[in-house]
Motif scaffolding. Structure first.
Motif, PDB file in Angstrom:
ATOM      1  N   ALA A 174      -8.196   4.740  -8.574  1.00 42.20           N
ATOM      2  CA  ALA A 174      -7.427   4.588  -9.813  1.00 42.20           C
ATOM      3  C   ALA A 174      -8.340   4.775 -11.017  1.00 42.20           C
ATOM      4  O   ALA A 174      -7.963   5.405 -12.013  1.00 42.20           O
ATOM      5  CB  ALA A 174      -6.770   3.209  -9.856  1.00 42.20           C
ATOM      6  N   MET A 175      -9.566   4.248 -10.921  1.00 39.49           N
ATOM      7  CA  MET A 175     -10.532   4.372 -12.011  1.00 39.49           C
ATOM      8  C   MET A 175     -10.872   5.838 -12.251  1.00 39.49           C
ATOM      9  O   MET A 175     -10.922   6.290 -13.401  1.00 39.49           O
ATOM     10  CB  MET A 175     -11.789   3.592 -11.612  1.00 39.49           C
TER      11      MET A 175
ATOM     12  N   LEU B  57      -3.240   1.584 -13.806  1.00 36.03           N
ATOM     13  CA  LEU B  57      -3.077   3.031 -13.667  1.00 36.03           C
ATOM     14  C   LEU B  57      -1.816   3.498 -14.385  1.00 36.03           C
ATOM     15  O   LEU B  57      -1.805   4.549 -15.037  1.00 36.03           O
ATOM     16  CB  LEU B  57      -3.017   3.398 -12.185  1.00 36.03           C
TER      17      LEU B  57
ATOM     18  N   ASN C 189      -4.562 -10.303  -2.392  1.00 38.33           N
ATOM     19  CA  ASN C 189      -4.836  -8.869  -2.334  1.00 38.33           C
ATOM     20  C   ASN C 189      -3.633  -8.047  -2.770  1.00 38.33           C
ATOM     21  O   ASN C 189      -3.804  -6.979  -3.355  1.00 38.33           O
ATOM     22  CB  ASN C 189      -5.319  -8.474  -0.939  1.00 38.33           C
TER      23      ASN C 189
ATOM     24  N   PHE D 265       0.835  -1.202   0.000  1.00 39.26           N
ATOM     25  CA  PHE D 265       0.000   0.000   0.000  1.00 39.26           C
ATOM     26  C   PHE D 265       0.869   1.252   0.000  1.00 39.26           C
ATOM     27  O   PHE D 265       0.585   2.224  -0.714  1.00 39.26           O
ATOM     28  CB  PHE D 265      -0.938   0.009   1.213  1.00 39.26           C
TER      29      PHE D 265
ATOM     30  N   SER E  16      -8.801   0.858  -6.090  1.00 39.46           N
ATOM     31  CA  SER E  16      -9.107   0.668  -7.507  1.00 39.46           C
ATOM     32  C   SER E  16     -10.152   1.674  -7.973  1.00 39.46           C
ATOM     33  O   SER E  16     -10.100   2.114  -9.128  1.00 39.46           O
ATOM     34  CB  SER E  16      -9.536  -0.780  -7.777  1.00 39.46           C
TER      35      SER E  16
ATOM     36  N   VAL F 189      -9.381  -5.313   4.442  1.00 41.09           N
ATOM     37  CA  VAL F 189      -8.361  -5.324   3.394  1.00 41.09           C
ATOM     38  C   VAL F 189      -9.026  -5.227   2.024  1.00 41.09           C
ATOM     39  O   VAL F 189      -8.623  -4.426   1.169  1.00 41.09           O
ATOM     40  CB  VAL F 189      -7.502  -6.606   3.487  1.00 41.09           C
ATOM     41  N   THR F 190     -10.076  -6.041   1.823  1.00 43.58           N
ATOM     42  CA  THR F 190     -10.780  -5.992   0.538  1.00 43.58           C
ATOM     43  C   THR F 190     -11.376  -4.611   0.293  1.00 43.58           C
ATOM     44  O   THR F 190     -11.285  -4.073  -0.816  1.00 43.58           O
ATOM     45  CB  THR F 190     -11.874  -7.079   0.509  1.00 43.58           C
TER      46      THR F 190
ATOM     47  N   SER G 130      -9.779  -8.928  -5.521  1.00 45.59           N
ATOM     48  CA  SER G 130      -9.866  -8.702  -4.078  1.00 45.59           C
ATOM     49  C   SER G 130     -11.202  -9.193  -3.521  1.00 45.59           C
ATOM     50  O   SER G 130     -11.247  -9.876  -2.493  1.00 45.59           O
ATOM     51  CB  SER G 130      -9.690  -7.206  -3.794  1.00 45.59           C
TER      52      SER G 130
ATOM     53  N   VAL H 132      -8.575  -2.286  -0.797  1.00 42.15           N
ATOM     54  CA  VAL H 132      -8.104  -2.538  -2.165  1.00 42.15           C
ATOM     55  C   VAL H 132      -9.140  -2.034  -3.172  1.00 42.15           C
ATOM     56  O   VAL H 132      -8.796  -1.415  -4.187  1.00 42.15           O
ATOM     57  CB  VAL H 132      -7.809  -4.045  -2.379  1.00 42.15           C
ATOM     58  N   VAL H 133     -10.426  -2.264  -2.889  1.00 37.51           N
ATOM     59  CA  VAL H 133     -11.475  -1.787  -3.799  1.00 37.51           C
ATOM     60  C   VAL H 133     -11.475  -0.257  -3.834  1.00 37.51           C
ATOM     61  O   VAL H 133     -11.635   0.350  -4.896  1.00 37.51           O
ATOM     62  CB  VAL H 133     -12.847  -2.357  -3.388  1.00 37.51           C
TER      63      VAL H 133
ATOM     64  N   VAL I 246      -4.037  -3.165 -10.108  1.00 40.08           N
ATOM     65  CA  VAL I 246      -4.565  -1.798 -10.139  1.00 40.08           C
ATOM     66  C   VAL I 246      -3.458  -0.830 -10.537  1.00 40.08           C
ATOM     67  O   VAL I 246      -3.649   0.047 -11.399  1.00 40.08           O
ATOM     68  CB  VAL I 246      -5.156  -1.420  -8.765  1.00 40.08           C
TER      69      VAL I 246
ATOM     70  N   LEU J  60      -3.666  -5.423  -5.847  1.00 39.60           N
ATOM     71  CA  LEU J  60      -3.082  -4.081  -5.792  1.00 39.60           C
ATOM     72  C   LEU J  60      -2.111  -3.872  -6.957  1.00 39.60           C
ATOM     73  O   LEU J  60      -2.088  -2.805  -7.591  1.00 39.60           O
ATOM     74  CB  LEU J  60      -2.354  -3.928  -4.459  1.00 39.60           C
TER      75      LEU J  60
ATOM     76  N   LEU K 235     -12.088  -8.356   5.686  1.00 39.30           N
ATOM     77  CA  LEU K 235     -12.979  -7.556   4.846  1.00 39.30           C
ATOM     78  C   LEU K 235     -12.421  -6.143   4.712  1.00 39.30           C
ATOM     79  O   LEU K 235     -12.526  -5.526   3.650  1.00 39.30           O
ATOM     80  CB  LEU K 235     -14.385  -7.531   5.456  1.00 39.30           C
TER      81      LEU K 235
ATOM     82  N   ILE L 126      -7.621  -2.461 -13.869  1.00 40.95           N
ATOM     83  CA  ILE L 126      -8.084  -1.861 -12.612  1.00 40.95           C
ATOM     84  C   ILE L 126      -9.325  -2.597 -12.104  1.00 40.95           C
ATOM     85  O   ILE L 126      -9.439  -2.928 -10.919  1.00 40.95           O
ATOM     86  CB  ILE L 126      -8.349  -0.356 -12.807  1.00 40.95           C
TER      87      ILE L 126
ATOM     88  N   TYR M 217     -11.897 -12.598  -1.009  1.00 38.77           N
ATOM     89  CA  TYR M 217     -12.568 -12.570   0.302  1.00 38.77           C
ATOM     90  C   TYR M 217     -13.621 -13.677   0.385  1.00 38.77           C
ATOM     91  O   TYR M 217     -13.693 -14.397   1.387  1.00 38.77           O
ATOM     92  CB  TYR M 217     -13.208 -11.201   0.558  1.00 38.77           C
TER      93      TYR M 217
END
Lengths: 110, 133
Positions: free
Chosen positions: A89-90, B52, B41, A29, A86, A78-79, B83, A82-83, B48, B45, A76, B76, B87
């Motif tokens: 980033a989008m 990017l 995960n 990260f 993203s 962590v997910t 991820s 990450v989402v 992503v 990352l 959860l 992305i 889970y």
């Protein structure tokens, strides 16, 4: 009563490996945040701010025996982070430049 | 239903007598499952960031102005997808460990390989179109 597998006495090494995995994730990260920081300071700072969160979650490795119901929430988180990265980033990819850069936030114009 | 109950209760009401009653699995299995989730995960990352990087750092393809977006945005999206899927798989694996059942098969390798192959093909297509113009 000594089990054949020494790790059965205490999953210390497995716990150690898992703590290291959390540390690697936190560092990932930090690296991503640092990489984004140059072009998109605000988004980069948001991602960098997630680093201590992940690092902190990693400190609870091995406490799952006492509170197993908390483990899904830790993962959860962590997910969710990450989402979030993203989605950021989008936005950067689509808008090119998100509406906020540090220069827009600070009254430095003129 | 039983799976969901086992995951939620954390095996608190288990009955050690019967073989399929949910019990808290060996800590090493729980830890290994957690590491697998974390590894996926980190992969997410990386996807992503790769996406990017393509959109932001590559120079535009001559004649194909949308080329970088076509390659970067799927990466992305794939990152977020990996991820979320990881889970779900962590939960299912944990539930299977509690029941002492066989572990569910992961779909993630297939998803990852399929999408990366697709993006490789797309890259070739974008480059060919760019070269033809």
């Amino acid at each position: 009563m000594i089990p054949e597998d020494v790790e059965q006495l205490d999953p210390g090494l497995a716990r150690e490996r898992t703590k290291l995995a959390w540390a690697r994730t936190a560092i990932a990260f930090a690296a991503v945040g640092g990489a984004i920081l140059k072009k998109e300071p605000v988004a980069g700072l948001i991602v960098l701010a997630m680093t201590p969160l992940i690092w902190g979650l990693g400190r609870f490795v091995g406490h799952t025996a006492e509170r197993p119901e908390l483990q899904p929430r830790r993962l959860l988180a962590v997910t969710v982070t990450v989402v979030t990265v993203s989605v950021l980033a989008m936005v950067i990819a689509l808008v090119g430049h998100p509406p906020t850069s540090l220069r827009d936030l600070l009254p430095l114009h003129g | 239903m039983e799976e969901r109950r086992a995951a939620r209760d954390g095996g608190d009401d288990h009955d050690r007598g019967s073989p399929h009653a949910p019990t808290e699995p060996d800590a090493r299995f729980t830890l290994a499952n957690e590491r697998t989730f974390l590894a996926w995960n980190r992969t997410a990352l990386a996807l992503v960031v790769a996406g990017l990087g393509i959109v932001q750092l590559l120079p535009p393809f001559p004649g194909v102005p949308w080329g970088r977006h076509v390659l970067g945005i799927p990466l992305i999206v794939l990152g977020a997808g990996v991820s979320v899927i990881s889970y779900g798989e962590w939960r299912r694996t944990q539930a299977a460990l509690r029941r002492g059942a066989s572990l569910p098969r992961s779909v993630l390798p297939r998803v990852l390989a399929g999408t990366i192959a697709g993006i490789a093909a797309l890259s070739a297509a974008v480059l060919l179109v760019s070269a033809a113009r």
